[in-house]
Design a protein around this motif. Structure first.
Motif, PDB file in Angstrom:
ATOM      1  N   ALA A   1      31.094 -13.601 -18.444  1.00 52.31           N
ATOM      2  CA  ALA A   1      32.121 -14.578 -17.885  1.00 52.31           C
ATOM      3  C   ALA A   1      33.001 -15.069 -19.042  1.00 52.31           C
ATOM      4  O   ALA A   1      34.188 -15.364 -18.868  1.00 52.31           O
TER       5      ALA A   1
ATOM      6  N   ALA B   1      35.568 -12.478 -19.697  1.00 57.33           N
ATOM      7  CA  ALA B   1      36.637 -12.616 -18.551  1.00 57.33           C
ATOM      8  C   ALA B   1      37.672 -13.730 -18.650  1.00 57.33           C
ATOM      9  O   ALA B   1      38.844 -13.400 -18.130  1.00 57.33           O
ATOM     10  N   LEU B   2      37.110 -14.767 -18.866  1.00 59.28           N
ATOM     11  CA  LEU B   2      38.169 -15.942 -18.850  1.00 59.28           C
ATOM     12  C   LEU B   2      39.000 -15.941 -19.953  1.00 59.28           C
ATOM     13  O   LEU B   2      40.055 -16.373 -19.981  1.00 59.28           O
TER      14      LEU B   2
ATOM     15  N   VAL C   1      37.692 -17.043  -8.881  1.00 56.00           N
ATOM     16  CA  VAL C   1      36.574 -16.287  -9.283  1.00 56.00           C
ATOM     17  C   VAL C   1      35.670 -15.556  -8.179  1.00 56.00           C
ATOM     18  O   VAL C   1      35.191 -16.223  -6.957  1.00 56.00           O
TER      19      VAL C   1
ATOM     20  N   ALA D   1      30.919 -17.893 -14.887  1.00 60.91           N
ATOM     21  CA  ALA D   1      32.729 -18.164 -14.904  1.00 60.91           C
ATOM     22  C   ALA D   1      33.129 -19.573 -14.265  1.00 60.91           C
ATOM     23  O   ALA D   1      33.939 -20.364 -14.851  1.00 60.91           O
TER      24      ALA D   1
ATOM     25  N   VAL E   1      38.738 -13.673 -12.153  1.00 62.35           N
ATOM     26  CA  VAL E   1      37.463 -13.023 -12.569  1.00 62.35           C
ATOM     27  C   VAL E   1      37.070 -11.892 -11.459  1.00 62.35           C
ATOM     28  O   VAL E   1      36.502 -12.262 -10.271  1.00 62.35           O
TER      29      VAL E   1
END
Length: 336
Positions: free
Chosen positions: A132, A135-136, A156, A167, A223
């Protein structure tokens, strides 16, 4: 010590409970007594031979866990005996993982577990939280910290999943407005507990219109867990110069892009796999996740929207089967 081992790739039945000697930490390593082990999709995929082939006489599954430092190897100055820690990517680069009473790991893979944080939480971090984090940080923001996402809107997908949940919690802590998509009222309740500001059931109504109503200028970052089925929706709601960070292939292995529509948005697709990102990015993820835990921003159980499913060590095969079958929440192995 008791440990789960397997000598060939295959179904969960290849795993056996065995007695093995407690390992000794080498230079730069620590020995950890496990209290909990986390089970992730990557664990059954490695065991089954889907994403890795066994190259050693036997292996012990498990990337994530939490426990106590029992012994320190030569040259380690960052840890003390008795220190609670959470572990990440343990089986990556070695044959033995966290489905055992003890494991040795390079010291940097044993991160201090903040006071007051449970071993359940510690064992639930690792793969989901660090994926997560990456991804962020695939877009304009390089670190996840309070106010680092202030003014941004994050979408998300799959907010009730392990990575999606992490996330949401990390992005909310960092000051983002978070929208998440779910497929049922049950999963909506989990996403709400995680802290999502807006929840969209993609099986009802017009999800693109609903998201655009929340974010008229589009979302800054997505995400993404299912790009093959979500790409049209993503293109409809992403802001100009936005980022779509893709970490899984749920819903299909092939993604077809409308080229002109895509490049007209000046957007970026960032594909990511935790096990092949740069060491500096892994270290940043470990540091930021640890800070979020210390701040109370990451939670599991009902208060965090993460149902917990506990199994004994001898039930590891059933734990793997539960994850493979899509268990909602976090599957944990109890080692004491």
């Amino acid at each position: 010590m008791r440990a789960i081992v397997y000598a060939e790739n295959g179904p969960s039945s290849v795993m056996k409970l065995a007695e093995r000697a407690v390992p000794k930490p080498g230079p730069g390593e620590v020995l950890v007594r496990l209290v909990r082990a986390g089970v992730n999709p990557t664990d059954w995929k490695v065991r089954a031979g889907v994403s890795a082939t066994l190259t050693t006489p036997e292996a012990t599954p498990g990337q994530d866990g939490a426990g106590v430092v029992e012994e320190i190897g030569e040259g380690v100055t960052t840890h003390i005996v008795g220190q609670p820690v959470w572990l990440y990517m343990v089986q990556h680069g070695q044959a033995w993982g966290t489905a055992a009473e003890y494991v040795t790991v390079p010291a940097h893979k044993a991160v201090e577990l903040a006071a007051g944080a449970s071993y359940d939480l510690g064992a639930s971090l690792g793969v989901p939280a660090m994926t997560a984090h990456r991804a962020l940080t695939s877009g304009a923001v390089e670190r996840v910290a309070p106010e680092s996402f202030s003014g941004l809107t994050i979408l998300v997908h799959g907010g009730a999943g392990a990575v999606g949940n992490a996330a949401i919690q990390l992005a909310v802590w960092a000051g983002a407005t978070v929208i998440t998509t779910v497929s049922s009222a049950e999963k909506a309740a989990l996403a709400k507990a995680a802290g999502a500001h807006h929840i969209v059931n993609y099986r009802e109504g017009d999800p693109a219109a609903e998201i655009r109503e929340i974010a008229p200028d589009g979302v800054d970052q997505i995400v993404e867990v299912a790009p093959a089925v979500n790409n049209d929706l993503d293109l409809a709601v992403i802001a100009n110069r936005g980022t779509i960070a893709i970490y899984a292939n749920n819903g299909g292995d092939e993604l077809t892009l409308p080229v002109r529509t895509t490049f007209s948005l000046n957007l970026r697709y960032q594909f990511l796999q935790l096990y092949r990102i740069e060491p500096a990015q892994i270290q940043a993820a470990a540091e930021d996740v640890a800070a979020a835990v210390a701040a109370g921003a990451l939670r599991v159980g009902p208060e965090g929207g993460v149902p917990l499913h506990h199994y004994r060590l001898e039930e590891t095969a059933a734990a793997h089967d539960a994850v493979e079958a899509g268990a909602v929440g976090k599957v944990l192995i109890d080692l004491e």
